[in-house]
Scaffold this active site. Sequence first.
Site, PDB file in Angstrom:
ATOM      1  N   SER A   1      -1.719  -1.675  -4.008  1.00 17.34           N
ATOM      2  CA  SER A   1      -2.796  -0.700  -3.885  1.00 17.34           C
ATOM      3  C   SER A   1      -2.211   0.627  -3.428  1.00 17.34           C
ATOM      4  CB  SER A   1      -3.851  -1.174  -2.878  1.00 17.34           C
ATOM      5  OG  SER A   1      -4.461  -2.370  -3.289  1.00 17.34           O
TER       6      SER A   1
ATOM      7  N   LYS B   1       0.876  -1.177   0.000  1.00 17.52           N
ATOM      8  CA  LYS B   1       0.000   0.000   0.000  1.00 17.52           C
ATOM      9  C   LYS B   1       0.905   1.216   0.000  1.00 17.52           C
ATOM     10  CE  LYS B   1      -4.201   1.839   0.357  1.00 17.52           C
ATOM     11  NZ  LYS B   1      -5.430   1.452  -0.323  1.00 17.52           N
TER      12      LYS B   1
END
Length: 367
Positions: free
Chosen positions: A227, A159
């Site tokens: 992500s 992330k």
Amino acid sequence: MPFAAHKVLLGGVSDASGLKSLISGGQINPDHVIAVVGKTEGNGGVNDYTRILADQAFRTTLVSSGNRSISEVEQIPMAWSGGTDGVLCPNAVIFTQDDIAQEGDGPSRLAVGISMSGTIKPEDIGRPAMVNVIADGVRVAMTKAGITDPSDVHFVQTKTPLLTMESINEAASRGQTVFTHEPLESMAISNGTAALGVAVALGEIDMPEAEQIGHDLDLYCTVASCSSGVELDCGQIVVVGNAPGAGGRFRVGHSVMNDAIDSAGVYQAIRDAGLALPGNALSQDLEGKIVQIFAKAEADPRGLLRGYRQVMLNDSDVHHHRQIKAAVGGVIAAAVEDPAVFVSVAALHQGPPGGGPVAAIVELFND
């Protein structure tokens, strides 16, 4: 040392009741939670704040239920991917590590390592500096997991930050340029740069040139699930693999979906995890042993699917990210008869164009 993976469903954007039930039922110790990877029901875009709400709910629960401080819980990687289009259901996988000593030469089972990078500057997103930061973080996480062979790594969730108008302007105030001035485009670029960092760390590719990032689609990682969001300014890295002597009941495997309807790739990931399946596998062959399926998806940039023309890239009403997420989510949900799977888009440099990596965690053992 045994690692475990527990999947819970989310009844709302701030629902941590599944986590609370595992804690109150004695199934997990809140102080043993080392990472969370989940899906929320937002739009999956730059302004998807459901990720922040889910993050706050889970961290608050760990602080109130355990003995760790707020600052310690803030260091736990929690990678939330927004968007449960189609039949997908909001869910989270909670990774834990018990403090039970294991034999170093035991069978190879699930092992998880985590790391948090320093601040990733706006001007580094989409550029070699970020590739290096993520590659270094993956190596650190592998060491923490006790994984020495890159081939034992089957899933890497990252992330990372994306660009917003505020961060773009902040970089400009320091005389710096950024890869793109479009925040939504920066999501794919941040994801893709992180994926190249994973690939470099695992020896899948050599260090890319700056001009290859975001452009050379022949460069990709087969285990990265990346992500990005507005809720952080660093890189969160979760490395999932198998390590000798790790103990526990779980194993992980991976494969690649070569296109959006490649259910065979899903079953191959399950086989790679150690669950024997027949050649023409069906969902009833899974014996209830699947903990979670993780997959990345992307509309084929050629606008084709096995020779058939696809029009989602031309659609101005519904973004192609949401369409391909729903499509691949349906394929995987049907393959395993479970709609609470993890499907994430913006898969630049993650698997071949039009396809993506797929990983499976299975519970194989009773000890």
